[in-house]
Design an enzyme around this catalytic site. Structure first.
Site, PDB file in Angstrom:
ATOM      1  N   SER A 110       0.828  -1.196   0.000  1.00 19.69           N
ATOM      2  CA  SER A 110       0.000   0.000   0.000  1.00 19.69           C
ATOM      3  C   SER A 110       0.871   1.259   0.000  1.00 19.69           C
ATOM      4  CB  SER A 110      -0.957  -0.045   1.198  1.00 19.69           C
ATOM      5  OG  SER A 110      -2.001   0.885   1.060  1.00 19.69           O
ATOM      6  N   ASP A 174      -9.709  -5.514  -4.066  1.00 22.01           N
ATOM      7  CA  ASP A 174      -9.113  -4.362  -3.386  1.00 22.01           C
ATOM      8  C   ASP A 174      -9.870  -3.089  -3.755  1.00 22.01           C
ATOM      9  OD1 ASP A 174      -7.542  -2.394  -2.272  1.00 22.01           O
ATOM     10  OD2 ASP A 174      -5.640  -3.271  -2.939  1.00 22.01           O
ATOM     11  N   HIS A 203      -7.348  -5.884   0.111  1.00 27.27           N
ATOM     12  CA  HIS A 203      -6.215  -5.000   0.404  1.00 27.27           C
ATOM     13  C   HIS A 203      -5.335  -5.606   1.501  1.00 27.27           C
ATOM     14  CE1 HIS A 203      -4.358  -1.053  -0.044  1.00 27.27           C
ATOM     15  NE2 HIS A 203      -4.272  -0.953   1.270  1.00 27.27           N
TER      16      HIS A 203
END
EC number: 3.1.-.-
Length: 223
Positions: A110, A174, A203
């Site tokens: 991320s 995601d 995610h």
């Protein structure tokens, strides 16, 4: 000979938390002769300053228990509504590499993947490291990664396409890092150096045996 890998966690996580969430991945990497290092971002800011769309990530990713704020590699820029990579992050990673490196590869999740991707454009130059202190990276892996959007960073990507062999992992479910963002970082890499790997989840960094086996196969192709 053991090779070191730099692991950059996501927003609101810590190094220890990221390590706990990547046990299966780490176990497979260790079998291949890699040792994973998990630094914790040096910046902290109030949860109220985090954009609403990141609330799900923060709720699911507590810090290390000692910090009341949100740990981050990037900082928000109130004047533009965007973000920037502060000098504190650059200095911290510079010193971390000197103290724990050199590193064969860098893996990010991320926000950590966004930072890793930006650094991969010129790792030594951006962190102020000589080739003696840090030889060229052998690989770069971004899970739910993205290309920095603020205008001041575009020239860096355009003039320095990422040529380090890279693996870009995208979760089909995601909703935090959308496919277009993953594609943006993927397109910032040279065509002959990049690989896209999908997984059926959301995610997070997958730890399933099937996924880590695919990562292992990709790494073995590089040697």
């Amino acid at each position: 000979m053991t090779k070191n890998v730099l692991m950059l966690h996501g927003l609101a996580q810590s190094g220890d938390y990221f390590a706990s969430k990547t046990k299966g991945f780490r176990a497979e990497m260790e079998k291949l002769g890699y040792k994973l290092y998990y630094p914790t971002a040096p910046n902290e800011f109030p949860p109220a300053d985090v954009p609403d769309f990141l609330g799900e990530v923060i709720a699911d990713a507590p810090g290390d228990g000692e910090n009341t704020g949100v740990l981050a590699w990037l900082e928000n820029d109130p004047s533009t509504g965007g973000y920037f990579i502060p000098q504190t992050t650059i200095d911290y990673l510079h010193n971390y590499v000197l103290e724990n490196g050199p590193f064969a590869g860098i893996v990010g999740f991320s926000q950590g993947a966004g930072v890793a991707g930006y650094l991969a454009t010129d790792f030594n130059g951006l962190l102020g490291l000589t080739t003696e202190e840090q030889p060229p990276l052998e690989f770069f892996m971004a899970v739910s990664g993205f290309r920095f959007q603020p205008q001041q960073y575009q020239e860096q990507y355009d003039l320095h396409p990422i040529s380090v062999p890279s693996l870009h992992v995208q979760g089909e479910l995601d909703t935090i890092t959308e496919p277009a963002k993953v594609q943006g970082l993927y397109n910032s890499c040279t065509e002959d150096s990049r690989t896209l790997l999908m997984h059926s989840g959301g995610h997070f960094v997958p730890n399933s045996r099937g996924f880590v086996r695919k990562v292992a196969q990709w790494l073995q192709q590089l040697t």
